[in-house]
Design an enzyme around this catalytic site. Structure first.
Site, PDB file in Angstrom:
ATOM      1  N   GLY A  65      34.735  40.450  39.327  1.00  0.00           N
ATOM      2  CA  GLY A  65      35.581  39.671  40.067  1.00  0.00           C
ATOM      3  C   GLY A  65      36.063  40.595  41.059  1.00  0.00           C
ATOM      4  CD  GLN A 212      30.197  34.400  36.102  1.00  0.00           C
ATOM      5  OE1 GLN A 212      29.478  33.639  35.705  1.00  0.00           O
ATOM      6  NE2 GLN A 212      29.685  35.453  36.796  1.00  0.00           N
ATOM      7  CG  ASP A 253      32.304  37.519  45.227  1.00  0.00           C
ATOM      8  OD1 ASP A 253      32.371  36.257  44.812  1.00  0.00           O
ATOM      9  OD2 ASP A 253      32.676  38.559  44.143  1.00  0.00           O
ATOM     10  CG  ASN A 263      33.033  32.368  45.494  1.00  0.00           C
ATOM     11  OD1 ASN A 263      33.770  33.211  45.220  1.00  0.00           O
ATOM     12  ND2 ASN A 263      33.233  31.087  44.775  1.00  0.00           N
ATOM     13  CE  LYS A 264      28.932  34.657  40.411  1.00  0.00           C
ATOM     14  NZ  LYS A 264      28.327  35.718  40.491  1.00  0.00           N
TER      15      LYS A 264
HETATM   16  C1  LIG Z   1      38.269  35.837  43.318  1.00  0.00           C
HETATM   17  S1  LIG Z   1      36.827  37.173  42.771  1.00  0.00           S
HETATM   18  C2  LIG Z   1      36.121  36.220  41.654  1.00  0.00           C
HETATM   19  C3  LIG Z   1      34.845  35.864  42.307  1.00  0.00           C
HETATM   20  O1  LIG Z   1      33.882  36.828  41.654  1.00  0.00           O
HETATM   21  C4  LIG Z   1      33.129  36.236  40.817  1.00  0.00           C
HETATM   22  O2  LIG Z   1      31.849  36.797  41.099  1.00  0.00           O
HETATM   23  P1  LIG Z   1      31.304  37.687  39.800  1.00  0.00           P
HETATM   24  O3  LIG Z   1      31.544  36.962  38.441  1.00  0.00           O
HETATM   25  O4  LIG Z   1      29.764  37.998  39.753  1.00  0.00           O
HETATM   26  O5  LIG Z   1      32.182  39.019  39.934  1.00  0.00           O
HETATM   27  C5  LIG Z   1      32.883  34.724  41.625  1.00  0.00           C
HETATM   28  O6  LIG Z   1      32.191  34.988  42.826  1.00  0.00           O
HETATM   29  C6  LIG Z   1      34.538  34.717  42.015  1.00  0.00           C
HETATM   30  O7  LIG Z   1      34.668  33.820  42.676  1.00  0.00           O
END
Ligand SMILES: CSC[C@H]1O[C@H](OP(=O)(O)O)[C@H](O)[C@@H]1O
Length: 384
Positions: A65, A212, A253, A263-264
């Protein structure tokens, strides 16, 4: 140590999960991160005694995150400094552990800068290490404050955009206390709406392949007592078509200077659906996620992750290991997989970016730069 951490978790108020904590046991300082690969089945602390252990935790998403990666990166530099490791080498390893989230490099640079500044001022290694730790703690506090202010701005915007009854909000991936020094980014807005009695429904995308949403957002929403419903990512379209979504709330991100949002993976299709169905698409992120050094979305490096995350179904059962490739194959052996961790949404599909410094809508280069300019510590940053 891990047991103590798990025990301390048990007493944690619903919705406020310490995703990481700095500990100073007699045998030397450590960074204990809540191993998010094991949630929701187990709340287990992963004790990082050195930077390689923390880098592995970042790469395997034990800690994840964007804002939390920045905080973890800063503590990682402090860990290297207090334990007498090569600090510059440690900073380099941490800053490049995952490519897309700009916060990681930003947090590393914050702590490294404090360390090097202290040395330049004539401090010894111990004092310089203390300066790095103080900077990591400052970033941790700042992120918690930013989270609270994003929640305020985001709730006010929802009231403006969705007048009348409660909000039915769809969210993707996980953006709560597990990614933050506070209550998170997009999920912090949903939490504020919940506390205000305005959250009618939280639609939670499961968020394949690492789930997630199903594992982490559902865990946080349940602890907070929210009215939430889990759905397959593929089902989001039918919710929009049924008129069941009042707004989309996601995190980020990296936000490029032109307002493109990384973003995801799965965020971009939601933006297209939202536009087609005239639903507000809100990105909630601290200004440390805005990277004015990256001009447009095409310059954002999108992390490509290993194929086994797609071709295998991996859930870490209680007490089991979390080694990659220990999943159950769901595709024929040897199947090739396309597995980008993120996608990029163009600014014209983003209704608003909500930061701790306020809201920009429509999303413009000038508007973002102005919001970032209001920060004490400056905005996003060139990658380390
Ligand atoms: C608000 S930061 C959370 C952001 O990070 C996640 O990615 P990951 O789980 O791969 O670290 C995802 O993009 C979330 O939106």
């Amino acid at each position: 140590m891990a047991d103590q951490f798990a025990a301390s978790m048990a007493s944690v108020e619903p919705g406020s999960v310490p995703a990481l904590r700095w500990e100073e046991p007699p045998e030397g300082p450590v960074l204990v991160v809540l191993d998010q690969r094991r949630l929701p089945a187990e709340e287990v602390g992963l004790v990082c005694t050195d930077v390689p252990a923390l880098v592995d935790a970042v790469r395997t998403l034990a800690v994840r995150g964007a804002p939390l990666l920045g905080i973890a990166g800063a503590y990682g530099v402090a860990l290297a400094a207090v334990r007498g490791f090569d600090v510059v080498e440690a900073a380099e390893l941490l800053a490049h552990a995952r490519p897309t989230a700009v916060n990681l490099a930003y947090g590393v640079r914050r702590a490294l800068g404090a360390y090097e500044e202290a040395l330049k001022d004539g401090s010894g290694p111990a004092q310089a290490a203390a300066a790095a730790l103080a900077e990591a703690r400052a970033l941790h506090r700042e992120d918690a404050e930013a989270s609270a202010r994003m929640a305020e701005h985001g709730l006010a915007l929802l009231e403006e955009l969705v007048p009348g009854g409660g909000f039915r909000v769809l969210t993707h991936c996980n953006t709560g206390a597990l990614v933050s020094g506070g209550e998170g980014t997009a999920l912090a807005v949903a939490s504020a709406a919940h506390r205000a009695g305005r959250l009618r429904r939280l639609w939670v995308d499961e968020t394949r392949p690492l789930l997630q949403g199903a594992r982490l957002t559902a865990y946080e929403a349940a602890r907070a007592g929210m009215a939430y419903t889990l759905l397959a990512d593929n089902a989001a379209g039918s919710l929009f078509a049924a008129g069941e979504v009042d707004a989309v709330l996601i995190g980020a991100d990296r936000i490029a200077a032109d307002g493109s949002v990384a973003n995801k993976v799965g965020s971009y299709p939601l933006a297209v659906l939202a536009r087609y169905h005239h639903v507000p698409f809100l990105v909630v992120a601290p200004v440390t996620t805005v990277d004015l050094g990256t001009p447009t979305g095409s310059e954002i490096e999108v992390e490509q992750r290993p194929g086994h995350e797609i071709t295998e179904f991996t859930v870490v059962p209680p007490g089991a290991g979390a080694e990659p490739g220990t999943g159950v194959p769901v595709a024929p052996l040897g199947t090739q997989a396309y597995n980008p961790a993120f996608d990029v949404t163009p600014p014209e599909l983003v209704t608003a970016v909500v930061t701790e410094n306020g809201v920009v809508s429509p999303v413009t280069r000038a508007g973002l730069a102005e919001l970032c300019g209001r920060s004490r510590r400056g905005s996003g940053s060139e990658p380390a």
